[in-house]
Design a protein around this motif. Structure first.
Motif, PDB file in Angstrom:
ATOM      1  N   LYS A  25      20.929   0.253   3.314  1.00  0.00           N
ATOM      2  CA  LYS A  25      20.855  -1.078   3.910  1.00  0.00           C
ATOM      3  C   LYS A  25      19.530  -1.282   4.617  1.00  0.00           C
ATOM      4  CE  LYS A  25      23.482  -4.239   6.819  1.00  0.00           C
ATOM      5  NZ  LYS A  25      24.666  -4.400   7.683  1.00  0.00           N
ATOM      6  N   GLU A  26      18.993  -0.201   5.186  1.00  0.00           N
ATOM      7  CA  GLU A  26      17.773  -0.322   5.963  1.00  0.00           C
ATOM      8  C   GLU A  26      16.513  -0.284   5.109  1.00  0.00           C
ATOM      9  OE1 GLU A  26      17.969   2.742   8.869  1.00  0.00           O
ATOM     10  OE2 GLU A  26      19.289   1.605  10.212  1.00  0.00           O
ATOM     11  N   LYS A  27      16.662  -0.038   3.832  1.00  0.00           N
ATOM     12  CA  LYS A  27      15.485  -0.037   2.969  1.00  0.00           C
ATOM     13  C   LYS A  27      14.865  -1.426   2.925  1.00  0.00           C
ATOM     14  CE  LYS A  27      16.078   3.775  -0.272  1.00  0.00           C
ATOM     15  NZ  LYS A  27      16.127   4.153  -1.717  1.00  0.00           N
ATOM     16  N   ILE A  28      13.566  -1.460   2.895  1.00  0.00           N
ATOM     17  CA  ILE A  28      12.837  -2.727   2.856  1.00  0.00           C
ATOM     18  C   ILE A  28      12.689  -3.169   1.406  1.00  0.00           C
ATOM     19  CG2 ILE A  28      10.645  -3.855   3.390  1.00  0.00           C
ATOM     20  CD1 ILE A  28      10.322  -1.753   5.643  1.00  0.00           C
ATOM     21  N   GLU A  29      13.106  -4.391   1.130  1.00  0.00           N
ATOM     22  CA  GLU A  29      13.012  -4.922  -0.226  1.00  0.00           C
ATOM     23  C   GLU A  29      11.582  -5.406  -0.489  1.00  0.00           C
ATOM     24  OE1 GLU A  29      14.392  -5.795  -4.018  1.00  0.00           O
ATOM     25  OE2 GLU A  29      15.454  -4.771  -2.388  1.00  0.00           O
ATOM     26  N   VAL A  30      11.007  -4.940  -1.582  1.00  0.00           N
ATOM     27  CA  VAL A  30       9.664  -5.369  -1.985  1.00  0.00           C
ATOM     28  C   VAL A  30       9.731  -5.910  -3.414  1.00  0.00           C
ATOM     29  CG1 VAL A  30       8.499  -3.741  -0.454  1.00  0.00           C
ATOM     30  CG2 VAL A  30       9.048  -3.036  -2.786  1.00  0.00           C
ATOM     31  N   ASP A  31       8.607  -6.358  -3.930  1.00  0.00           N
ATOM     32  CA  ASP A  31       8.587  -6.975  -5.261  1.00  0.00           C
ATOM     33  C   ASP A  31       8.284  -5.982  -6.379  1.00  0.00           C
ATOM     34  OD1 ASP A  31       9.020  -9.516  -4.089  1.00  0.00           O
ATOM     35  OD2 ASP A  31       6.879  -9.665  -3.640  1.00  0.00           O
ATOM     36  N   TYR A  49      -2.689   8.918  -4.156  1.00  0.00           N
ATOM     37  CA  TYR A  49      -1.287   8.769  -3.785  1.00  0.00           C
ATOM     38  C   TYR A  49      -0.391   8.963  -5.005  1.00  0.00           C
ATOM     39  CZ  TYR A  49      -3.412   6.542   0.310  1.00  0.00           C
ATOM     40  OH  TYR A  49      -4.153   6.277   1.433  1.00  0.00           O
ATOM     41  N   GLU A  50       0.911   9.095  -4.724  1.00  0.00           N
ATOM     42  CA  GLU A  50       1.912   9.224  -5.788  1.00  0.00           C
ATOM     43  C   GLU A  50       2.644   7.917  -6.062  1.00  0.00           C
ATOM     44  OE1 GLU A  50       3.181  13.920  -5.121  1.00  0.00           O
ATOM     45  OE2 GLU A  50       4.427  12.320  -4.273  1.00  0.00           O
ATOM     46  N   ALA A  51       2.750   7.071  -5.028  1.00  0.00           N
ATOM     47  CA  ALA A  51       3.569   5.858  -5.161  1.00  0.00           C
ATOM     48  C   ALA A  51       2.957   4.706  -4.371  1.00  0.00           C
ATOM     49  CB  ALA A  51       4.992   6.131  -4.673  1.00  0.00           C
ATOM     50  N   ILE A  52       3.351   3.497  -4.761  1.00  0.00           N
ATOM     51  CA  ILE A  52       2.822   2.286  -4.131  1.00  0.00           C
ATOM     52  C   ILE A  52       3.924   1.232  -4.077  1.00  0.00           C
ATOM     53  CG2 ILE A  52       1.963   1.385  -6.342  1.00  0.00           C
ATOM     54  CD1 ILE A  52      -0.427   0.210  -4.826  1.00  0.00           C
ATOM     55  N   ALA A  53       3.944   0.455  -2.985  1.00  0.00           N
ATOM     56  CA  ALA A  53       4.902  -0.649  -2.834  1.00  0.00           C
ATOM     57  C   ALA A  53       4.110  -1.930  -2.597  1.00  0.00           C
ATOM     58  CB  ALA A  53       5.851  -0.393  -1.668  1.00  0.00           C
ATOM     59  N   ILE A  54       4.499  -2.997  -3.311  1.00  0.00           N
ATOM     60  CA  ILE A  54       3.787  -4.273  -3.240  1.00  0.00           C
ATOM     61  C   ILE A  54       4.778  -5.395  -2.933  1.00  0.00           C
ATOM     62  CG2 ILE A  54       2.371  -5.924  -4.535  1.00  0.00           C
ATOM     63  CD1 ILE A  54       1.445  -3.524  -6.266  1.00  0.00           C
ATOM     64  N   LYS A  55       4.418  -6.256  -2.000  1.00  0.00           N
ATOM     65  CA  LYS A  55       5.264  -7.404  -1.641  1.00  0.00           C
ATOM     66  C   LYS A  55       4.383  -8.645  -1.467  1.00  0.00           C
ATOM     67  CE  LYS A  55       8.852  -8.937   1.629  1.00  0.00           C
ATOM     68  NZ  LYS A  55       9.854  -9.217   0.590  1.00  0.00           N
ATOM     69  N   ASN A  56       4.855  -9.758  -2.036  1.00  0.00           N
ATOM     70  CA  ASN A  56       4.108 -11.029  -1.960  1.00  0.00           C
ATOM     71  C   ASN A  56       2.676 -10.871  -2.447  1.00  0.00           C
ATOM     72  OD1 ASN A  56       6.356 -12.372  -0.851  1.00  0.00           O
ATOM     73  ND2 ASN A  56       5.766 -11.751   1.226  1.00  0.00           N
ATOM     74  N   GLY A  57       2.518 -10.055  -3.471  1.00  0.00           N
ATOM     75  CA  GLY A  57       1.209  -9.875  -4.096  1.00  0.00           C
ATOM     76  C   GLY A  57       0.295  -8.893  -3.403  1.00  0.00           C
ATOM     77  N   LYS A  58       0.684  -8.410  -2.210  1.00  0.00           N
ATOM     78  CA  LYS A  58      -0.178  -7.527  -1.427  1.00  0.00           C
ATOM     79  C   LYS A  58       0.417  -6.117  -1.340  1.00  0.00           C
ATOM     80  CE  LYS A  58      -2.868 -11.022  -0.416  1.00  0.00           C
ATOM     81  NZ  LYS A  58      -4.179 -11.171  -1.076  1.00  0.00           N
ATOM     82  N   ILE A  59      -0.449  -5.145  -1.212  1.00  0.00           N
ATOM     83  CA  ILE A  59      -0.014  -3.756  -1.082  1.00  0.00           C
ATOM     84  C   ILE A  59       0.576  -3.548   0.311  1.00  0.00           C
ATOM     85  CG2 ILE A  59      -0.751  -1.346  -1.075  1.00  0.00           C
ATOM     86  CD1 ILE A  59      -2.987  -2.214  -3.059  1.00  0.00           C
ATOM     87  N   LEU A  60       1.828  -3.116   0.355  1.00  0.00           N
ATOM     88  CA  LEU A  60       2.530  -2.903   1.620  1.00  0.00           C
ATOM     89  C   LEU A  60       2.447  -1.450   2.065  1.00  0.00           C
ATOM     90  CD1 LEU A  60       4.232  -4.463   3.699  1.00  0.00           C
ATOM     91  CD2 LEU A  60       6.269  -3.790   2.407  1.00  0.00           C
ATOM     92  N   ILE A 540      -1.810   1.530 -20.274  1.00  0.00           N
ATOM     93  CA  ILE A 540      -0.345   1.549 -20.398  1.00  0.00           C
ATOM     94  C   ILE A 540       0.272   0.361 -19.650  1.00  0.00           C
ATOM     95  CG2 ILE A 540       1.729   2.949 -20.135  1.00  0.00           C
ATOM     96  CD1 ILE A 540      -0.461   4.095 -22.028  1.00  0.00           C
ATOM     97  N   TYR A 541      -0.239   0.067 -18.475  1.00  0.00           N
ATOM     98  CA  TYR A 541       0.222  -1.100 -17.710  1.00  0.00           C
ATOM     99  C   TYR A 541      -0.981  -1.786 -17.066  1.00  0.00           C
ATOM    100  CZ  TYR A 541       4.780   1.327 -17.698  1.00  0.00           C
ATOM    101  OH  TYR A 541       5.940   1.986 -18.055  1.00  0.00           O
ATOM    102  N   THR A 542      -0.895  -3.103 -16.955  1.00  0.00           N
ATOM    103  CA  THR A 542      -1.829  -3.864 -16.125  1.00  0.00           C
ATOM    104  C   THR A 542      -0.990  -4.665 -15.135  1.00  0.00           C
ATOM    105  OG1 THR A 542      -3.437  -4.044 -17.939  1.00  0.00           O
ATOM    106  CG2 THR A 542      -3.689  -5.569 -16.084  1.00  0.00           C
ATOM    107  N   ILE A 543      -1.326  -4.518 -13.856  1.00  0.00           N
ATOM    108  CA  ILE A 543      -0.570  -5.158 -12.776  1.00  0.00           C
ATOM    109  C   ILE A 543      -1.497  -6.110 -12.023  1.00  0.00           C
ATOM    110  CG2 ILE A 543       0.892  -4.756 -10.758  1.00  0.00           C
ATOM    111  CD1 ILE A 543       1.871  -3.300 -13.302  1.00  0.00           C
ATOM    112  N   ILE A 544      -1.063  -7.360 -11.823  1.00  0.00           N
ATOM    113  CA  ILE A 544      -1.825  -8.319 -11.024  1.00  0.00           C
ATOM    114  C   ILE A 544      -0.917  -8.876  -9.933  1.00  0.00           C
ATOM    115  CG2 ILE A 544      -3.035 -10.536 -10.996  1.00  0.00           C
ATOM    116  CD1 ILE A 544      -4.016 -10.005 -13.782  1.00  0.00           C
ATOM    117  N   ASP A 545      -1.340  -8.713  -8.695  1.00  0.00           N
ATOM    118  CA  ASP A 545      -0.543  -9.169  -7.544  1.00  0.00           C
ATOM    119  C   ASP A 545       0.892  -8.640  -7.615  1.00  0.00           C
ATOM    120  OD1 ASP A 545      -2.638 -10.531  -6.384  1.00  0.00           O
ATOM    121  OD2 ASP A 545      -2.147 -12.446  -7.341  1.00  0.00           O
ATOM    122  N   GLY A 546       1.037  -7.402  -8.058  1.00  0.00           N
ATOM    123  CA  GLY A 546       2.355  -6.787  -8.122  1.00  0.00           C
ATOM    124  C   GLY A 546       3.198  -7.228  -9.305  1.00  0.00           C
TER     125      GLY A 546
END
Length: 552
Positions: A25-31, A49-60, A540-546
């Motif tokens: 429940k306490e986990k933060i929801e990102v995009d 780094y090993e992992a990345i979280a992005i929300k509203n187009g920005k790196i969180l 393999i992947y291209t990511i723009i604004d998450g």
């Protein structure tokens, strides 16, 4: 009998369940989340780094897998399975719209002679539009007969159809007699900053630099629907190669407005740094009406693109001494220096950036002196010289003295190496394609391709910058290896330094908290992979604004 052991186990299970539910429940929801990868941030400390979280187009957040996965959740999650992620690639100089529009033209770049060019045109006659058939990509340097062609064969085979053929560099066209008549070009026409080639007072069909407009202005212009199709085609190819931002060199006001419209409708996801063309309509609107740069999350309009000379391949680049293979030819300047400096002064006043195409050593000297005159001292206006192909050693210091940014295309060096010495001689050739020398001036260099003059693929840019070879691995020993960039500097030239050249280093170019979630995932660790494997790199992947905008 009460089983205390079972009660104890049940209590433990309940406590664990409650803890698990609270934790979830306490986990933060990102995009967007990607994990289990090797993520090269390209920040000041080169953190990985090993992992990345992005929300509203920005790196969180960035961190280890458990740090990100235990704290954040997202519907869009990609397991990178050990793949390698980098900041989204930026092409610091290209012709994005022109590339898309070329899809409706005839590609003659594979021709090995002018006769083969004719054969290709005849097989693609269905591509004509309103009695015009347009081709692109011819290069006499790739033919057995390396002399300039004339339009005799075109006239014989196409008597009732307007034919225009763009040379590979975009600085020369060949037009048949029908097209010249349709454009109503008079035999005695002269034009500043270009010329119509004539032999024995007869037009050969070659129109060089500014003279090209005499023909091009008469060709039916593509409508908005055609331009939209072209932009989306260009985007498709760029995203598949890991490009997240393109610097488009030379756009008109209506083209910029169409790009803005398509970005707002979310049809065009790629980001654009727009260099406005040097014309009155653009000056009138952006100088007089808007009077300041224009910026959105995906579009940055703050730059004007000038042509100061032509190209080496067409002998239009302006040199301090004549061409080695044409002793009376120096090339030419395309700008009236007084008028050019007046425009530069206005650009400085309104906070716009100047980006000037300069190939020859004489042109680079002229442009740099004009920049110095207007800039006056060290500054942070980030004026750029595009290409900087040949520069006299006496002039290189202008870059550091006035904080001028070199914007170069490494694949130009590896495309030109086989014939450039014929134009310049071996001694002058050493003063060309000096990427490491230019880097040392301000400790940054922006890298691009100039596509469609060169191939789009940014991996070719990286390979040419580092190994000084083309995508066929030639020349085997590398071309002027002393001017090669290190791997890390080549990657910076395609990411953070390109962003800095665009005034966008605070929002892109590296993977850091608060910056845009623009990222490319490759199957190759290009910073250490063996040279022979670099050209096999796949996006393999291209990511723009998450947003995952391309999957291999």
């Amino acid at each position: 009998m009460i089983n205390l052991k079972n009660i104890q186990l049940s209590r433990i299970a309940v406590i664990f369940t409650i803890f698990f539910l609270v934790a979830c429940k306490e986990k933060i929801e990102v995009d967007f989340i990607s994990h289990n990868g090797t993520i090269f941030s390209m920040d000041d400390n080169y953190n990985i780094y090993e992992a990345i979280a992005i929300k509203n187009g920005k790196i969180l957040a960035l961190g280890k897998n458990d740090q990100i996965l235990n704290k954040y959740s997202s519907i869009e999650t990609i397991d990178l399975k050990g793949l390698f992620a980098y900041p989204g690639f930026i092409d610091a100089h290209c012709h994005f719209l022109a590339y898309g529009l070329q899809q409706g033209m005839v590609d003659v770049s594979g021709a090995n002679s002018f006769q083969e060019t004719i054969d290709i045109l005849q097989k693609n006659i269905d591509k004509q539009n309103k009695n015009w058939l347009i081709g692109y990509g011819w290069d006499q340097n790739q033919w057995k007969d390396k002399n300039w062609p004339n339009n005799k064969l075109l006239n014989e085979h196409f008597k009732d159809l307007n034919i225009v053929l763009h040379r590979i560099d975009g600085h020369v066209i060949m037009a048949n007699e029908m097209a010249i008549k349709t454009a109503e070009v008079a035999l005695d026409t002269t034009i500043e900053g270009g010329y119509i080639e004539k032999i024995d007072e007869k037009i050969t069909g070659l129109f060089v630099d500014n003279a090209m407009n005499l023909i091009l202005e008469k060709i039916p212009t593509p409508d908005e629907s055609s331009k939209k199709k072209a932009l989306l085609k260009s985007q498709e190819d760029c995203l598949s190669l890991g490009l997240t931002t393109v610097d488009i060199a030379g756009l008109n006001k209506e083209d910029v407005e169409l790009i803005d419209k398509l970005q707002r409708s979310k049809e065009l996801k790629i980001k654009v740094f727009a260099m406005l063309s040097d014309n009155e309509n653009n000056f009138r609107y952006y100088f007089d009406t808007l009077a300041e740069p224009y910026k959105t999350n995906k579009l940055n309009v703050r730059s004007f693109k000038f042509f100061a000379d032509g190209s080496l391949g067409s002998r239009g680049a302006c040199l301090l001494k004549p061409y080695s293979d044409q002793k009376k030819t120096y090339g030419m300047l395309l700008q009236n220096q007084k008028v050019y400096e007046e425009k530069l002064a206005k650009i400085k006043e309104l906070g716009f950036q100047a980006c000037t195409h300069a190939i020859g050593d004489s042109t680079n000297r002229t442009v740099l002196k004009s920049y110095a005159k207007i800039l006056e001292s060290s500054n942070d206006l980030r004026w750029r010289v595009e290409h900087v192909q040949c520069i006299h050693p006496d002039d290189i210091n202008y870059f550091s003295q006035y904080n001028i940014i070199p914007s170069v295309q490494p694949t130009h060096a590896t495309s030109d190496y086989s014939w450039a010495a014929l134009r310049l001689g071996e001694k002058r050739l050493k003063e060309c394609y000096q990427y490491q020398t230019l880097l040392e001036q301000n400790f940054l260099i922006a890298l691009g391709t100039d596509f469609p003059v060169e191939k789009i693929n940014p991996i070719y840019t990286f390979y040419a910058a580092v190994f000084r070879k083309n995508n066929l691995g030639k020349p085997l020993s590398g071309f002027q290896k002393n001017e090669a960039l290190s791997r890390i500097n080549a990657l910076k030239g395609m990411t953070i330094w390109a962003a800095l050249a665009n005034f966008e280093e605070s929002e892109k170019g590296s993977l850091e908290i608060g910056k845009s979630g623009d990222m490319v995932v490759l199957n190759t660790e290009i910073l250490s992979q063996q040279e022979n494997d670099i050209l096999n790199t796949k996006v393999i992947y291209t990511i723009i604004d998450g947003e995952n905008v391309y999957n291999y």
